[in-house]
Each structure stands twice: as C-alpha cells, then as structure tokens.
Design a protein around this motif. Structure first.
Motif, short mmCIF file in Angstrom:
data_model
loop_
_atom_site.label_atom_id
_atom_site.label_comp_id
_atom_site.label_asym_id
_atom_site.label_seq_id
_atom_site.Cartn_x
_atom_site.Cartn_y
_atom_site.Cartn_z
N ALA A 80 0.77 -1.22 0.15
CA ALA A 80 0.04 -0.02 -0.09
C ALA A 80 0.70 1.30 0.08
CB ALA A 80 -1.12 -0.02 1.18
N MET A 81 2.13 1.32 0.59
CA MET A 81 2.82 2.33 0.89
C MET A 81 3.60 2.65 -0.46
SD MET A 81 4.06 4.11 3.48
CE MET A 81 4.57 3.59 4.85
N LEU A 82 3.83 1.57 -1.13
CA LEU A 82 4.56 1.59 -2.63
C LEU A 82 3.52 2.27 -3.58
CD1 LEU A 82 7.24 0.66 -3.99
CD2 LEU A 82 5.76 -1.37 -4.76
N PHE A 83 2.22 1.73 -3.57
CA PHE A 83 1.48 2.31 -4.62
C PHE A 83 0.91 3.56 -4.22
CE2 PHE A 83 0.88 -2.35 -5.65
CZ PHE A 83 1.02 -2.17 -6.95
N ALA A 84 0.79 4.12 -2.94
CA ALA A 84 0.23 5.29 -2.51
C ALA A 84 1.29 6.35 -3.05
CB ALA A 84 -0.08 5.60 -1.23
N SER A 85 2.52 5.85 -3.13
CA SER A 85 3.79 6.91 -3.43
C SER A 85 4.14 6.89 -4.75
CB SER A 85 5.01 6.67 -2.57
OG SER A 85 5.01 5.35 -2.32
N VAL A 86 3.69 5.89 -5.58
CA VAL A 86 4.10 5.91 -6.99
C VAL A 86 3.50 6.88 -7.82
CG1 VAL A 86 3.81 4.42 -8.86
CG2 VAL A 86 5.08 3.66 -7.12
N PRO A 87 4.13 7.96 -8.64
CA PRO A 87 3.30 8.82 -9.63
C PRO A 87 2.51 7.99 -10.50
CG PRO A 87 5.67 9.20 -9.44
CD PRO A 87 5.44 7.85 -8.91
N THR A 88 1.21 8.74 -10.63
CA THR A 88 0.26 8.02 -11.51
C THR A 88 0.90 7.64 -12.96
OG1 THR A 88 -1.52 9.49 -10.53
CG2 THR A 88 -2.03 8.18 -12.62
N PHE A 89 1.70 8.59 -13.79
CA PHE A 89 2.13 8.56 -15.03
C PHE A 89 3.06 7.37 -14.94
CE2 PHE A 89 5.21 11.42 -13.17
CZ PHE A 89 6.28 10.73 -13.70
N TRP A 90 3.74 7.20 -13.99
CA TRP A 90 4.72 6.14 -13.74
C TRP A 90 4.35 4.65 -14.04
CZ3 TRP A 90 6.23 2.10 -10.80
CH2 TRP A 90 7.82 1.67 -10.93
N LEU A 91 3.31 4.66 -13.06
CA LEU A 91 2.71 3.39 -12.89
C LEU A 91 1.87 3.08 -14.22
CD1 LEU A 91 1.62 1.22 -10.89
CD2 LEU A 91 -0.28 2.38 -10.33
N GLY A 92 1.37 4.08 -14.86
CA GLY A 92 0.51 3.98 -16.18
C GLY A 92 1.42 3.45 -17.09
N LEU A 93 2.67 3.97 -17.06
CA LEU A 93 3.61 3.57 -18.18
C LEU A 93 3.85 2.17 -18.01
CD1 LEU A 93 5.72 6.79 -18.80
CD2 LEU A 93 3.62 5.92 -20.26
N TYR A 94 4.13 1.95 -16.54
CA TYR A 94 4.68 0.46 -16.48
C TYR A 94 3.54 -0.69 -16.61
CZ TYR A 94 9.55 0.37 -14.78
OH TYR A 94 10.62 0.28 -15.04
N LEU A 95 2.46 -0.27 -16.64
CA LEU A 95 1.09 -1.21 -17.00
C LEU A 95 1.15 -1.50 -18.24
CD1 LEU A 95 -1.50 -0.31 -14.21
CD2 LEU A 95 -0.08 -2.13 -14.22
N ILE A 96 1.17 -0.17 -19.03
CA ILE A 96 1.14 -0.27 -20.53
C ILE A 96 2.45 -1.31 -20.81
CG2 ILE A 96 1.77 0.84 -22.70
CD1 ILE A 96 0.42 3.27 -21.43
N LEU A 97 3.60 -1.02 -20.42
CA LEU A 97 4.74 -2.14 -20.84
C LEU A 97 4.34 -3.32 -20.60
CD1 LEU A 97 7.08 -0.41 -22.01
CD2 LEU A 97 8.34 -1.01 -19.56
N ILE A 98 4.14 -3.55 -19.20
CA ILE A 98 3.83 -5.00 -18.86
C ILE A 98 2.55 -5.74 -19.61
CG2 ILE A 98 3.40 -6.65 -17.03
CD1 ILE A 98 4.83 -4.54 -15.21
N PHE A 99 1.29 -5.21 -19.42
CA PHE A 99 0.16 -5.85 -19.65
C PHE A 99 -0.20 -5.40 -21.36
CE2 PHE A 99 -0.14 -5.59 -15.38
CZ PHE A 99 -0.32 -7.00 -14.88
N SER A 100 0.40 -4.59 -22.04
CA SER A 100 -0.01 -3.92 -23.33
C SER A 100 1.04 -4.41 -24.27
CB SER A 100 -0.39 -2.67 -23.21
OG SER A 100 -0.88 -2.20 -24.51
N VAL A 101 2.10 -3.85 -23.89
CA VAL A 101 3.24 -4.35 -25.10
C VAL A 101 3.64 -5.65 -24.71
CG1 VAL A 101 5.77 -3.41 -25.54
CG2 VAL A 101 4.14 -1.67 -24.87
N GLY A 102 3.92 -5.91 -23.48
CA GLY A 102 4.63 -7.24 -23.09
C GLY A 102 3.69 -8.58 -23.34
#
Ligand SMILES: Nc1ncnc2c1ncn2[C@@H]1O[C@H](COP(=O)(O)OP(=O)(O)O)[C@@H](O)[C@H]1O
Ligand SMILES: [Mg+2]
Lengths: 324, 315
Positions: B136-158
């Motif tokens: 929870a601590m991790l997700f609360a502090s991660v910037p939205t755009f960063w998380l978004g880009l990572y999700l795209i990288l993993i679940f969309s591109v990957g």
C-alpha cells in the motif's frame, strides 16, 4: 465442588522484552449462588483478574503465565478458543465499569441483546426479540416496548448499565462478573443497580463476582470478600468475619476510606501515598511503604498467606486485631 | 432525511454563486487574449477586435459575468471558441469516458481496498499485514504516470492483454467489450487510492477495536470474524465513508494525468487542451460542473455519514 475455582493465577504484562508480573498467585473460589467481592484501589489488578476469568485477555499485552481457572469442573485455560467462546456469554457473562461506552453506538439496544441470545440459543429472530423485551422488563427499564428500539446514545448511564445487565443475563449465566458496575453512576442510581443485581441473583440463582474499590458496596451484597493489593490477595474471608476481625492494615485503611453517607461523598484519606506502578520494584511486602505497622521484616520479606482462623486468610507479618 | 437533504441543497445555492463568480474571474485573469490566440499570428488588429466583439469580450467583466450566469441558469454554458459547438455537448462527448473510467476505478478500489483493509486489520502485525502495508505504501507513493507507463509496458506491450490507448465509445463497434480499453487506466487510477483506503480502513479498525463495546461483543462469545465485520468494521465505516467521497472527488484531478497517459478522450484531457487553446467557455463550463460535482459528493458523504451513524441527528 465450587462453581469457580481459581488457583495460583499469574498474569504478566509484556512491555518491550520484559514480562512484568501484574497479578500473582491469586486463588479464589465461588460457590453456586454465592457473591464474591473483590476490593482494592485502582491499579491493583482486579479488572485483569476478571478479564482472565472471562477469557478476554486474548490479543492483549497481558499473558496468563500460570495457574488454573476451573469453572463447573473444567479448566477454562485449557480450552480451545472455540470451546471457550461457547462458555462466554452463555454460562458466564460480564458487565463493565464503562456503561457509557460498552454498547455499540450504531445498533439498537434490542438488536444487541438479541445478538447475545442468538449466539447461544436456537430460536427465531422474533422469539429472540420477545426474549430481549422480557429481559428489558426484568432489568426494570421503563417502557421497554419503546426502549428496545432505542440507540445507546438515547439512554442515560444507568439505563445503559441496565441494558448491559439484560444482555449479560440473555442466556441465564451461572456466573456474572461485574467489574465496578456502579462506579460511573450517580449515587442513587448506584443503589438501584446494586439492588437490581441482588434481586436478579435471587431470582435466577447465579453466582456473582463483584469488583469494587468501595468496601461499603461490597459489604452490602457480598457473601465473602477478597482484598487485593498490587496484584496479590492480601486478605480473604467471609464478609461477616472480615468486618468483625479485620486483620490486614490495608483492609483497615480501605474501611477508613469508605465514603461516609452522612456528608455526601467525602473520602477520609486513611492510606497515605498510592499504589506503586508496575515497574517500581518494592522489596518485601508491597504495602510496607504505606503501612502504619511496617517494620524491618516487612521491608525485607514478602509475607506469605496464612490463616488467622479457618477460612480467613491474611498476607501480613503482623495481622492486626488477632493475638497481639 | 428528505427534509435534511432538501435543506442542504438550498444552502448550496450561495456557495454555488460564489464559486461561479470565482471560476469566471479566475479564467478571465489568465494572461493571453483568446481572440488573438484563436486567429493566430497572422491576424490583423482589426480582425482581432472584430472577433472580440463577436465573443462579447469587449464588454466590462461584470456585464460578461451577469450575461454568462444568466445563460448558465438556463442551461446554456456558451459556445466553445475552438469547436464552435455548444460547451455542453463538447463536455458530454468527454463525459462517457470519464464517468466509465471513474466508475470502474471505484469498483477496483472497493473490490481490492475493502477486503484487504479488513484482513490487514484482523491480522495486524502478521506477515500478511506487513506485506499489504508495504504494498500500500509503495502504490500510494508511486506517481500515476509512472505506474500507467509500467502497466502499459507489462500488460499491453509485453503480454498484449489490454489495449494501451484510446477508448471507442460503447456505442461503437465492439460494444461493452470496449471496456477493456479502460482496464489499465482504471487500475492506474485505482492503485494509489485503493492503497489509501486500505491504510485508512486498517487504521480506523484498529482504533475501533480498542473501544469498550468491542470487548462487550467479544464477551458475548461471538466469533472473531463476526466481531471484526459487524462491530469493528461497521463502526470504522463511519470514518471511511468520508474518505470514499473525497477519493471519488480526487479522481477528477488525477484523471487528467491518466487520460493523458492513455490518450483517453475524457474530460480531464479536454480541460488540459482547452487551457492550451484558451477555450475559456469550455474551461469555465468544466470547472463549474466539477464544482457542482464536488458539492454533490459532499452532500452524499454527509447523508451517508448520517445514515451510518445514528448519533448524527438530521436537523
Ligand atoms: N492493556 C494494558 N497495558 C498495560 N498495562 C495495563 C493494561 N491493563 C492494565 N494494565 C496495568 O495493570 C495494572 C492492573 O490493572 P487493572 O487490573 O485494570 O487494575 P484495577 O482494575 O484493579 O484498577 C495497572 O497497573 C494497569 O496500569
Ligand atoms: Mg478496573
């Protein structure tokens, strides 16, 4: 066989890596239909003893370090949590010192009583509501038909404590533990609640453990009394024996601090000082710094419990009033 | 209850008036003349003056405000300078995406946040609790755009499970299956908010579990799970319900970033673009609608609060 038989109960509080003894070697017995009073100043371990009997220490910082609690022949401390919960609220029930906060603020009192019934009895919700209504009537709540749908905040402290009693009696327990049930109430309400408990005991045939810091309250309704000081029972006897032959200086001091009813609530401060805290080590008898009779042996050795007469136990090097 | 709600709505009127005034003034303090920006560098001063007159920009500010307010009260938010379309329909175009995005986000927050919060409170101090608190601590502090880009990288591109950008309307080809376009954006939006809700539920439940009435519940012999849900969680919900409302309100601003990362045609992106285009009628309209939305959420929170806590009297 006693209904409740406690032997050498030891409780410790975990603080950091330490385990501080908070209740030591407490032995008590309560017969059927009997009322036992436990008296002592605040901080002497009365509530923790009660919570240990009831089984409510689980998940707290307090550990049961030794002893046994036999109830109707079974050692409660040896039961599994599931078996333990089957006793709680059914054969044994408890009411607390804080009537204002002991009821759940978001549920109607009738529903809270009903929950206690349905936890242990098989009946329809309608039947349970009728039973809750009977219970409210039993504890003399005026206009129970309306009150059953009240929320706790709509009731006075005295009424809430009556609801707590009704809830405790939901399954006709054999033992009621009452931890300072009247301390937070007005003097007149105190009398009514005590009177109510006494009449319910006669009607239901149950035993009561009544905890109080007020020797006067205890003397009124208890068959026998245990006096606790700093985690230990320092004197124990039937009420009549205790009052005719008080032996421990602490008990005498408590008697001196009974609020006199003539002049409102006036405390005669008979015992100087205060109860030492858990981390204050007191060598010898824990009471000696405050005791008028203390001498060298009290400072060096903790007295063991001895019988000044049969069924009158005192933990003191120099019991008062006996031979000397 | 109904009376209370009506009363509350009435008290909102002056607040709304003040808000509309602030919105209007604020927008008109943004530097840059809309008319010259719209016409571009090549426009002559005469053309600019002509357009200004056409848009009513040459009137005194307070006249403009009164005219605007009068129109707003009749449901007319003006005409977009850029699209040359009624502001209301421009906003409505973006509303579908944004409303669906917000709804799906709240769904994740409730589905993940509530059970995990309850479990970490019940098992506080255990490894389960430590793992969820850390997460929870991790997700609360991660910037939205960063998380978004990572999700795209993993679940969309990957993995290729979900599309990475855009959102065709549910009315278009694909129908309800177009919702898969919103899965990654809504998860992105949900993560930090679910993390906050988890921590809030855990903290409130631990607070409540120390209250006297919980001891009473345990003394009845109730199962610990029943105590945790019916007694502890039910009381903790009073504090948590307010947070739910504010979370929902906060989504509005967080959605701006998410909609940009995922190129979603939502209201968040519309605001950003309208600001760049100095399309002030649209900006005004959107902000006004957001203000109304915030007030509605506030009212709902109060009503939820009152219905969850019988001690709150509805005067
Ligand atoms: N949860 C707790 N954490 C730490 N100390 C406690 C806790 N509960 C009780 N104590 C300590 O244990 C001692 C006995 O407490 P208690 O049984 O409540 O006394 P009494 O009921 O006689 O007033 C006191 O010194 C009190 O400060
Ligand atoms: Mg106490």
């Amino acid at each position: 066989m006693a209904l409740l038989d406690i032997r050498d109960l030891d409780l410790r509080i975990a603080r950091g890596r330490e385990l501080l003894p908070v209740v030591q070697g407490v032995s008590l017995a309560v017969e059927e239909n009997e009322t036992l009073g436990i008296v002592g100043e605040s901080g002497c371990g009365k509530s923790l003893t009660a919570l240990a009997i009831m089984g409510l220490l689980e998940g707290s910082v307090v550990r049961i370090a030794g002893g046994s609690v036999h109830f109707r022949g079974r050692d409660l401390l040896a039961l599994s949590p599931d078996e333990r919960r089957r006793v709680m609220g059914d054969q044994m029930a408890m009411i607390f010192q804080e009537p204002m906060t002991s009821l759940n603020p978001v549920y109607r009192v009738g529903d809270q009583i009903r929950e206690a019934i349905l936890q242990h009895r098989r009946m329809s919700r309608k039947q349970a509501r009728d039973r809750a209504l009977d219970l409210l009537e039993l504890v003399r709540i005026p206009d129970p038909l309306r009150r059953i749908d009240s929320f706790p905040h709509q009731m006075s402290g005295g009424q809430r404590q009556r609801v707590m009693i009704a809830m405790a009696l939901a399954c006709d327990p054999k033992l009621l533990i009452a931890d300072e049930p009247t301390t937070a109430l007005d003097v007149t309400v105190q009398k009514e609640v005590l009177e109510l408990m006494r009449s319910l005991q006669a009607r239901n045939g149950m035993s009561i453990v009544l905890i109080s810091h007020d020797l006067g309250v205890v003397s009124e309704i208890c068959d026998k009394v245990a006096v606790m000081y700093r985690g230990k029972i320092v004197e124990q006897a039937s009420t009549s024996t205790l009052f005719s032959n008080m032996s421990h200086p602490y008990t005498l001091g408590l008697l001196g601090s009974i609020p006199s009813t003539d002049h409102d609530v006036e405390w005669l401060d008979a015992i100087p000082g205060r109860v030492p805290t858990l981390d204050e080590a007191v060598p010898g008898c824990a009471f000696h710094p405050r005791c008028f009779a203390a001498n060298e042996s009290c400072r060096s050795a903790d007295p063991s419990a001895s019988a000044v007469s049969p069924a009158h136990i005192v933990r003191c090097h120099f019991p008062q009033g006996s031979s000397s | 209850m109904l009376n209370y709600a009506l009363n509350r709505v009435l008290t909102l009127v002056p607040t709304l008036l003040a808000a509309s005034f602030l919105v209007f003034m604020f927008i008109h303090l943004i530097p840059g003349d809309p008319a010259s920006i719209l016409l571009g560098d090549t426009a002559t001063p005469e053309e600019v003056a002509e357009l200004s007159r056409e848009l009513g920009l040459d009137e005194p500010l307070w006249t403009q405000y009164v005219l605007w307010l009068g129109n707003v009260l009749q449901g007319d938010l003006g005409t977009s300078v850029f699209f040359r379309e009624p502001v209301l329909s421009v906003i409505a175009d973006g509303a579908e995406t944004s409303v669906l995005l917000a709804t799906m986000t709240m769904f994740w927050i409730v589905v993940f946040g509530v059970p995990i919060g309850i479990i970490s409170a019940i098992r506080h101090g255990s490894w389960v609790d430590q793992a969820t608190s850390g997460g929870a601590m991790l997700f609360a502090s991660v910037p939205t755009f960063w998380l978004g880009l990572y999700l795209i990288l993993i679940f969309s591109v990957g993995l290729g499970w979900f599309p990475s950008s855009g959102f065709p309307s549910l009315a278009d080809e694909g129908g309800a299956s177009n919702l898969r376009y919103l899965v990654l954006p809504s998860l992105t939006l949900a993560a930090p908010n679910a993390a906050l809700i988890i921590r809030l539920i855990r903290a409130s439940m631990l607070d409540v579990s120390r209250e006297d009435h919980v001891r009473t519940a345990r003394a009845k012999g109730l199962h610990p799970v029943r105590v945790a849900i019916r007694h502890v969680f039910r009381n903790a919900l009073i504090a948590v319900s307010a947070a739910f409302g504010f979370t929902f309100a906060a989504l509005v601003s967080e959605a701006v970033v998410t909609e940009t990362v995922f190129s979603l045609p939502g209201i968040g992106r519309l605001v950003v673009q309208s600001i760049l285009r100095r399309d002030y009628p649209v900006i005004q309209g959107v902000i006004l609608i957001i203000v109304v939305f915030y007030m509605a959420i506030n009212l709902l929170v109060d009503l939820a609060y009152a219905s969850l806590d019988p001690r709150v009297s509805l005067k």
